[in-house]
Motif scaffolding. Structure first.
Motif, PDB file in Angstrom:
ATOM      1  N   ILE A 136       0.831  -1.201   0.000  1.00 29.36           N
ATOM      2  CA  ILE A 136       0.000   0.000   0.000  1.00 29.36           C
ATOM      3  C   ILE A 136       0.869   1.256   0.000  1.00 29.36           C
ATOM      4  N   THR A 137       1.910   1.250   0.827  1.00 28.22           N
ATOM      5  CA  THR A 137       2.755   2.439   0.975  1.00 28.22           C
ATOM      6  C   THR A 137       4.183   2.184   0.499  1.00 28.22           C
ATOM      7  N   ARG A 138       4.816   3.261   0.053  1.00 31.36           N
ATOM      8  CA  ARG A 138       6.235   3.232  -0.278  1.00 31.36           C
ATOM      9  C   ARG A 138       7.031   3.399   1.016  1.00 31.36           C
ATOM     10  N   ASP A 139       8.204   2.779   1.077  1.00 31.57           N
ATOM     11  CA  ASP A 139       9.033   2.888   2.277  1.00 31.57           C
ATOM     12  C   ASP A 139      10.138   3.931   2.143  1.00 31.57           C
ATOM     13  N   ASP A 140      10.150   4.685   1.045  1.00 31.53           N
ATOM     14  CA  ASP A 140      11.240   5.634   0.785  1.00 31.53           C
ATOM     15  C   ASP A 140      11.438   6.627   1.924  1.00 31.53           C
ATOM     16  N   ARG A 141      10.370   7.308   2.304  1.00 29.67           N
ATOM     17  CA  ARG A 141      10.504   8.353   3.331  1.00 29.67           C
ATOM     18  C   ARG A 141      10.812   7.743   4.688  1.00 29.67           C
ATOM     19  N   TYR A 142      10.302   6.537   4.923  1.00 29.32           N
ATOM     20  CA  TYR A 142      10.575   5.856   6.200  1.00 29.32           C
ATOM     21  C   TYR A 142      12.073   5.666   6.393  1.00 29.32           C
ATOM     22  N   TRP A 143      12.734   5.114   5.362  1.00 29.32           N
ATOM     23  CA  TRP A 143      14.175   4.868   5.501  1.00 29.32           C
ATOM     24  C   TRP A 143      14.968   6.157   5.438  1.00 29.32           C
ATOM     25  N   ALA A 144      14.481   7.147   4.693  1.00 27.62           N
ATOM     26  CA  ALA A 144      15.161   8.444   4.653  1.00 27.62           C
ATOM     27  C   ALA A 144      15.154   9.094   6.039  1.00 27.62           C
ATOM     28  N   SER A 145      14.033   8.934   6.752  1.00 25.77           N
ATOM     29  CA  SER A 145      13.957   9.529   8.098  1.00 25.77           C
ATOM     30  C   SER A 145      14.921   8.844   9.063  1.00 25.77           C
ATOM     31  N   TRP A 146      15.088   7.529   8.915  1.00 25.56           N
ATOM     32  CA  TRP A 146      16.053   6.818   9.755  1.00 25.56           C
ATOM     33  C   TRP A 146      17.480   7.244   9.409  1.00 25.56           C
ATOM     34  N   ALA A 147      17.767   7.423   8.128  1.00 24.90           N
ATOM     35  CA  ALA A 147      19.104   7.867   7.724  1.00 24.90           C
ATOM     36  C   ALA A 147      19.415   9.238   8.320  1.00 24.90           C
ATOM     37  N   ASN A 148      18.443  10.132   8.280  1.00 18.77           N
ATOM     38  CA  ASN A 148      18.647  11.459   8.864  1.00 18.77           C
ATOM     39  C   ASN A 148      18.889  11.367  10.365  1.00 18.77           C
ATOM     40  N   TRP A 149      18.119  10.516  11.033  1.00 15.73           N
ATOM     41  CA  TRP A 149      18.239  10.378  12.481  1.00 15.73           C
ATOM     42  C   TRP A 149      19.596   9.813  12.876  1.00 15.73           C
ATOM     43  N   LEU A 150      20.084   8.851  12.114  1.00 14.46           N
ATOM     44  CA  LEU A 150      21.355   8.207  12.419  1.00 14.46           C
ATOM     45  C   LEU A 150      22.549   8.932  11.788  1.00 14.46           C
ATOM     46  N   ASP A 151      22.253  10.008  11.064  1.00 20.00           N
ATOM     47  CA  ASP A 151      23.291  10.845  10.455  1.00 20.00           C
ATOM     48  C   ASP A 151      24.170  10.052   9.489  1.00 20.00           C
ATOM     49  N   SER A 189       1.495  11.229  -0.118  1.00 22.19           N
ATOM     50  CA  SER A 189       2.644  10.969  -0.993  1.00 22.19           C
ATOM     51  C   SER A 189       3.256   9.593  -0.758  1.00 22.19           C
ATOM     52  N   ASP A 190       2.956   8.970   0.368  1.00 20.62           N
ATOM     53  CA  ASP A 190       3.504   7.655   0.669  1.00 20.62           C
ATOM     54  C   ASP A 190       2.714   6.527   0.017  1.00 20.62           C
ATOM     55  N   LEU A 191       1.536   6.822  -0.483  1.00 14.72           N
ATOM     56  CA  LEU A 191       0.707   5.795  -1.125  1.00 14.72           C
ATOM     57  C   LEU A 191       1.153   5.580  -2.566  1.00 14.72           C
ATOM     58  N   TYR A 192       1.136   4.335  -3.009  1.00 13.59           N
ATOM     59  CA  TYR A 192       1.326   4.075  -4.433  1.00 13.59           C
ATOM     60  C   TYR A 192       0.133   4.648  -5.192  1.00 13.59           C
ATOM     61  N   ASP A 193       0.399   5.072  -6.428  1.00 14.90           N
ATOM     62  CA  ASP A 193      -0.629   5.786  -7.194  1.00 14.90           C
ATOM     63  C   ASP A 193      -1.891   4.968  -7.450  1.00 14.90           C
ATOM     64  N   ASP A 194      -1.751   3.654  -7.486  1.00 14.73           N
ATOM     65  CA  ASP A 194      -2.912   2.824  -7.818  1.00 14.73           C
ATOM     66  C   ASP A 194      -3.751   2.422  -6.606  1.00 14.73           C
ATOM     67  N   VAL A 195      -3.339   2.851  -5.417  1.00 16.50           N
ATOM     68  CA  VAL A 195      -3.990   2.365  -4.202  1.00 16.50           C
ATOM     69  C   VAL A 195      -5.448   2.819  -4.105  1.00 16.50           C
ATOM     70  N   ARG A 196      -5.691   4.106  -4.125  1.00 21.95           N
ATOM     71  CA  ARG A 196      -7.073   4.582  -3.967  1.00 21.95           C
ATOM     72  C   ARG A 196      -7.990   4.064  -5.082  1.00 21.95           C
ATOM     73  N   PRO A 197      -7.586   4.161  -6.345  1.00 23.15           N
ATOM     74  CA  PRO A 197      -8.475   3.643  -7.399  1.00 23.15           C
ATOM     75  C   PRO A 197      -8.772   2.154  -7.249  1.00 23.15           C
ATOM     76  N   ALA A 198      -7.750   1.372  -6.881  1.00 25.30           N
ATOM     77  CA  ALA A 198      -7.955  -0.073  -6.765  1.00 25.30           C
ATOM     78  C   ALA A 198      -8.857  -0.423  -5.588  1.00 25.30           C
ATOM     79  N   LEU A 199      -8.612   0.188  -4.442  1.00 26.77           N
ATOM     80  CA  LEU A 199      -9.434  -0.094  -3.266  1.00 26.77           C
ATOM     81  C   LEU A 199     -10.889   0.304  -3.515  1.00 26.77           C
ATOM     82  N   SER A 200     -11.066   1.458  -4.156  1.00 20.90           N
ATOM     83  CA  SER A 200     -12.429   1.912  -4.461  1.00 20.90           C
ATOM     84  C   SER A 200     -13.120   0.947  -5.417  1.00 20.90           C
ATOM     85  N   ALA A 201     -12.397   0.484  -6.425  1.00 20.08           N
ATOM     86  CA  ALA A 201     -12.980  -0.434  -7.404  1.00 20.08           C
ATOM     87  C   ALA A 201     -13.401  -1.747  -6.755  1.00 20.08           C
ATOM     88  N   LEU A 202     -12.602  -2.232  -5.839  1.00 17.32           N
ATOM     89  CA  LEU A 202     -12.922  -3.484  -5.159  1.00 17.32           C
ATOM     90  C   LEU A 202     -14.179  -3.344  -4.300  1.00 17.32           C
TER      91      LEU A 202
END
Length: 213
Positions: free
Chosen positions: A13-28, A80-93
């Protein structure tokens, strides 16, 4: 016939990009360094938290998590963390009458943040809220408890073979493997995944087409 679809969270459902970026910033450390280490531990079949221990040996991840929260730099999720197809797919289902659930290995805080996005789903639950995490059988017992459908009418969708595909299948659920994120791509053509998964897809849009047809 599938009546309920349950989705994993990270890299489904979500991308992990920002999650790992935040850890990188925290750990310098440089973001690309931590990203490369995450890929390395994934390729070795280890939990991705091992990447944090490679950066800072002896780190207590839970303690660092609390420190980040106290500093106002804790978990964050937005559109911004959601993949682009998430809302349309969930709604369609849901429009097609299926029960749609999100349930993955996340903290209780992540559950709150996901619910704050007002996704078109019937239920959002996390391992932190349930007190049990994948791949333990008890997690999938909880999934069956909220599915309101039999195991063979319930589909679990995820990217990780060891956490999603194999244990969900062992619990009697139907399973779909999605080629997303490091795990999804690494094991996309694995013979065991191919033999276990009822469907293998590259997007949630593709999954909607397969299920509804």
């Amino acid at each position: 016939m599938i009546e309920t679809i349950v989705f994993d969270v990270g890299e489904t459902i979500t991308r992990d990009d920002r999650y790992w970026a935040s850890w990188a910033n925290w750990l310098d450390v440089p973001r690309h360094t931590l990203s490369a280490l995450v890929g390395a531990v994934v390729a070795q079949g280890h939990d991705n938290a091992e990447a944090l221990r490679l950066v800072r040996p002896g780190i207590d991840v839970a303690t660092e998590y609390r420190a980040r929260e106290a500093a106002g730099l804790g978990e964050d999720l937005d559109e911004s963390d959601l993949y682009d197809d998430v809302r349309p797919a969930l709604s369609a289902l849901r429009e097609r009458g299926l029960r749609v659930i999100i349930a993955g290995n996340q903290t209780a805080r992540a559950g709150e943040l996901l619910r704050g996005l007002h996704l078109p789903v019937d239920l959002i639950a996390t391992s932190g809220e349930w007190g049990v995490a994948k791949p333990r059988p008890e997690f999938f017992e909880r999934v069956q408890g909220v599915a309101q459908a039999g195991p063979s009418e319930t589909l679990y969708v995820g990217d990780h073979p060891a956490n999603d595909i194999f244990p969900a299948k062992a619990a009697g659920l139907r399973v779909a493997h999605i080629r997303r994120g490091p795990w999804g791509h690494l094991w996309a053509d694995d013979d065991r995944v191919a033999a276990t998964a009822d469907w293998r897809v590259d997007s949630l849009t593709q999954l909607v087409s397969l299920i509804t047809e």
